[in-house]
Design an enzyme around this catalytic site. Structure first.
Site, PDB file in Angstrom:
ATOM      1  N   ASP A 238       0.963  -1.209   0.152  1.00  0.00           N
ATOM      2  CA  ASP A 238      -0.027   0.177   0.074  1.00  0.00           C
ATOM      3  C   ASP A 238       0.691   1.161  -0.042  1.00  0.00           C
ATOM      4  OD1 ASP A 238      -2.852   1.180   0.423  1.00  0.00           O
ATOM      5  OD2 ASP A 238      -1.753   1.794   2.072  1.00  0.00           O
TER       6      ASP A 238
ATOM      7  N   GLU B 204       1.520   0.286  -5.124  1.00  0.00           N
ATOM      8  CA  GLU B 204       1.114   1.485  -5.434  1.00  0.00           C
ATOM      9  C   GLU B 204       2.152   2.548  -5.315  1.00  0.00           C
ATOM     10  OE1 GLU B 204      -3.391   2.163  -3.874  1.00  0.00           O
ATOM     11  OE2 GLU B 204      -1.861   1.997  -2.391  1.00  0.00           O
TER      12      GLU B 204
END
Length: 713
Positions: A408, A437
């Site tokens: 994340d 990400e």
């Protein structure tokens, strides 16, 4: 009695002390400061004086480096004394090097005769372990001994199986209590760490044959709770790890659901939203609140609300391990969503309480940075912060046998940490998938050190979510009404070709990635609107056409070079009822409605067929950019349907040539086919897909509106 400091002194470097004098008391007239040593007063050399409104700041050099773990006193020329507090020194490279500890023994380690506790707390002057054997028994205090590199140690004799423990430590004359950041189990509501006997945590392993390449993966993202919570999910242990072990689950219409459905669909990897311990859902009243899990508390502990008995020290551990292995038995690998970029609340986190100021990034003013948008950025570039991430990854990989990690907000982390993570996990399990990400976030790291999409050239073998693919095919995530190529915007035809070709750059166009194994191709994930909700907003009253648009976009995900990523329920038009950011919305908003599976069975079968086609021929999974450039050509212009030809691919599978046709427009289209000595065989058309031949075409293909065709020969 409250003791106030007459002035403040901070250790900002190994030989640098900063003194802050209040103007009202001192008029800024002090000339001499001293560091008290056992037998003498050491004169501090004032090297800079800065006058502020209410204070005067003195930067002083000390000839003696203060010893860490010992309380020091600074005295002024009038004999006023104050304690030397830990300042910016802990964010210096010198401190990092001085106290870096590379041992593998942080945390608690149980035997029936004794339990060892090891804590890295280099700035603490005293540390105790608080232990109680049961929830209601009295608390005993055990003093820990400081050893090399600032590690405090204790060997407590006796059988402490399942015992509750916390650390109590003093830093800067302030006592703090903290749960062990290396805890492997915690109490109900995460107030205490718990000692565990690893022999009670064992679950038989089922290891799958190694995956030859990440490009062979088909990733399916789900939340443990969302996946099973619907009344008609067919899973009995709804909202728990064990729901994903139920192999006979069936929905209202007797259709397969759960793990059996995933196996039948053909996906290879199930990526699960965070299942480490997080804030936002009550352990024992899980239905009372909702949260996706991006509020991490304890990184090495399974989330209690997903277990059938969160008060038991072992239940959540054994149930999570059982879930992983039952998925493995069905040929499905597990990717863990990890949130190392931040903690729930910095000030109350174990990291901040144990070594204040070290584990989090600060700006040039000394204020905590906030590139994550949640109040703190984890300082992965610091050696012990990086070590924690690496130790945690190793623990999950070895103890829980997971198969990959989705990072994340990976752009908060640094390049070195990610590359060391890759080397570590692949030395343990060679086919571990790493993806993240890679958004460029405003955190105080040099831009060349950020693990983001702009530095993909330094992150070989680590995949990143491809926002170029997402926006070119679906349309902008941040503008609900922006249309991508699959929604009929033909000016994006060239972009659609480039991203379908792996985003590596073809025919003189710049690529986003060096190699296809770096791109995660997707049009929908747990974040933002589902594609169905976007389509229904953009084209109200066009549900049948919208199903075709979503089918086309999903087909492009599965047929593109790179790694395909599906959001759970995308194949049967998942809706969140128009809610964009549903991280704390109700189950009614977030749940996977399994009745939509039966209502949209034709589309599910189509996507299942596309998955089978992708698996059947490696031309859809070319291993490197050079192979893509060698075998793939665009046979259409920059407007209209997109036609892609794979030539001379017989060495990758049973077909010599493959033709892909993506037609996103409302009218039928006559597609001129490359002339060959034999007819093209159609294995996917507007309604069916799979490895079975559906028909043949020679000179032309009459494409239905909003459709995908695959022809082979």
């Amino acid at each position: 009695m409250i003791h106030t400091r007459p002035f403040h002194a901070y250790l900002d470097g190994l030989h640098l002390i900063t003194i802050i004098l209040p103007v009202d008391d001192y008029k800024g007239q002090e000339q001499h400061f001293f560091l008290e040593a056992p037998d003498e007063l050491i004169l501090l050399e004032v090297i800079e004086t800065i006058h502020m409104d209410q204070y005067v700041k003195y930067s002083c050099r000390t000839s003696m480096m203060p010893e860490f773990g010992v309380q020091h006193i600074v005295t002024d020329e009038r004999g006023m004394r104050t304690d030397l507090q830990m300042g910016a020194v802990i964010r210096s490279q010198e401190f990092d090097d001085l106290f870096y500890y590379n041992g593998k023994d942080l945390g608690s380690f149980y035997t029936s005769a004794s339990t060892a506790f090891h804590l890295w707390a280099p700035t603490a002057t005293e540390v105790f372990v608080k232990i109680k054997k049961t929830e209601s028994s009295k608390v005993d205090y055990y003093q820990m001994q400081r050893t090399d590199k600032g590690v405090y140690r204790l060997k407590a004799d006796g059988d402490f199986d399942g015992a509750f423990y916390q650390y109590k430590l003093r830093v800067n004359k302030t006592w703090q209590e903290a749960v062990d950041p290396y805890a492997q189990s915690v109490s109900l509501h995460s107030e205490w760490a718990r000692v565990v006997d690893q022999n009670k945590c064992k679950v038989p392993r089922h290891d799958l044959p190694p995956l030859s390449s990440p490009l062979d993966a088909i990733i399916y993202e789900a939340s443990i709770r969302d996946f099973s919570i619907h009344p008609d999910s067919g899973m009995k242990q709804k909202g728990t790890y064990l729901a994903l072990t139920e192999k006979e689950a069936a929905g209202r219409y007797h259709q397969k659901t759960g793990i059996a459905y995933l196996k039948e669909l053909g996906i290879t990897h199930l990526e699960l939203l965070p299942f480490n311990d997080f804030f936002g859902v009550s352990d024992n009243l899980p239905r009372a609140s909702y949260n996706w899990g991006y509020n991490p508390l304890y990184f090495n502990v399974p989330e209690g609300s997903y277990s059938t008995d969160p008060s038991d020290a072992y239940c959540r551990i054994v149930e999570l391990k059982t879930m992983v292995e039952e998925l493995h038995k069905e040929g499905i690998r597990v990717i863990m969503d990890v949130v190392y970029n931040h903690v729930y609340i910095r000030e109350t986190s174990a990291f901040e309480r144990i070594v204040p100021g070290y584990f989090f990034r600060h700006d040039h003013h000394g204020r905590p940075s906030n590139g994550t948008g949640v109040g703190n950025d984890f300082a992965s570039e610091r050696r012990m912060a990086r070590k924690f991430i690496l130790d945690s990854l190793e623990y999950w990989l070895t103890a829980y046998n997971v198969d990959g990690f989705r990072f994340d907000l990976m752009g908060i982390l640094d390049v070195r940490t990610m590359n060391e993570a890759k080397a570590l996990v692949r030395a343990i399990k060679s086919d571990t998938i790493l993806l993240g990400e890679g958004w460029d976030l405003n955190t105080p790291l040099p831009k060349e050190d950020k693990a983001n999409i702009h530095n993909q050239g330094k992150l070989a073998g680590i995949a990143q979510f491809n926002d170029w693919f997402r926006d070119a095919i679906k349309g902008s995530t941040f503008n609900l009404y922006d249309l991508g190529y699959a929604l009929g915007r033909e000016t994006l035809c060239q972009d659609a070709f480039q991203v379908a070709a792996g985003s590596v750059g073809l025919k003189g166009h710049a690529g986003l990635f060096n190699e296809p194994d770096q791109t995660i191709n997707y049009v929908e994930s747990h974040d933002n609107y589902t594609m169905w909700d976007k389509l229904e907003a953009c084209f109200p009253g066009e549900s049948e056409k919208n199903k075709k648009r979503q089918r086309l976009a999903t087909s492009m995900v599965l047929m593109a070079q790179g790694i395909p990523f599906l959001h759970s329920g995308q194949e049967f038009f998942r809706t969140k009822h128009g809610v964009e950011n549903s991280y704390a919305s109700s189950d009614e908003i977030n749940q996977l409605d399994w009745n939509r599976l039966e209502d949209n069975r034709e589309n599910v079968e189509y996507i299942k067929g596309m998955i089978a086609i992708r698996k059947s021929h490696q031309a859809f999974r070319l291993r490197d950019a050079d192979s893509i450039r060698r075998h793939l050509v665009k046979c259409s212009g920059d407007h209209g349907p997109l036609i892609m030809l794979f030539g001379n691919v017989q060495s990758y599978g049973e077909w010599l040539e493959i033709l892909l046709v993506f037609h996103p427009f409302d009218e039928k289209a006559r597609i001129a086919l490359p002339k060959r000595s034999s007819a093209w065989k159609i294995i996917a058309d507007s309604t069916q897909a799979g490895t079975t031949v559906l028909g043949e075409a020679e000179d032309f293909l009459d494409a239905e509106p909003i459709s995908c065709y695959i022809c082979v020969r």
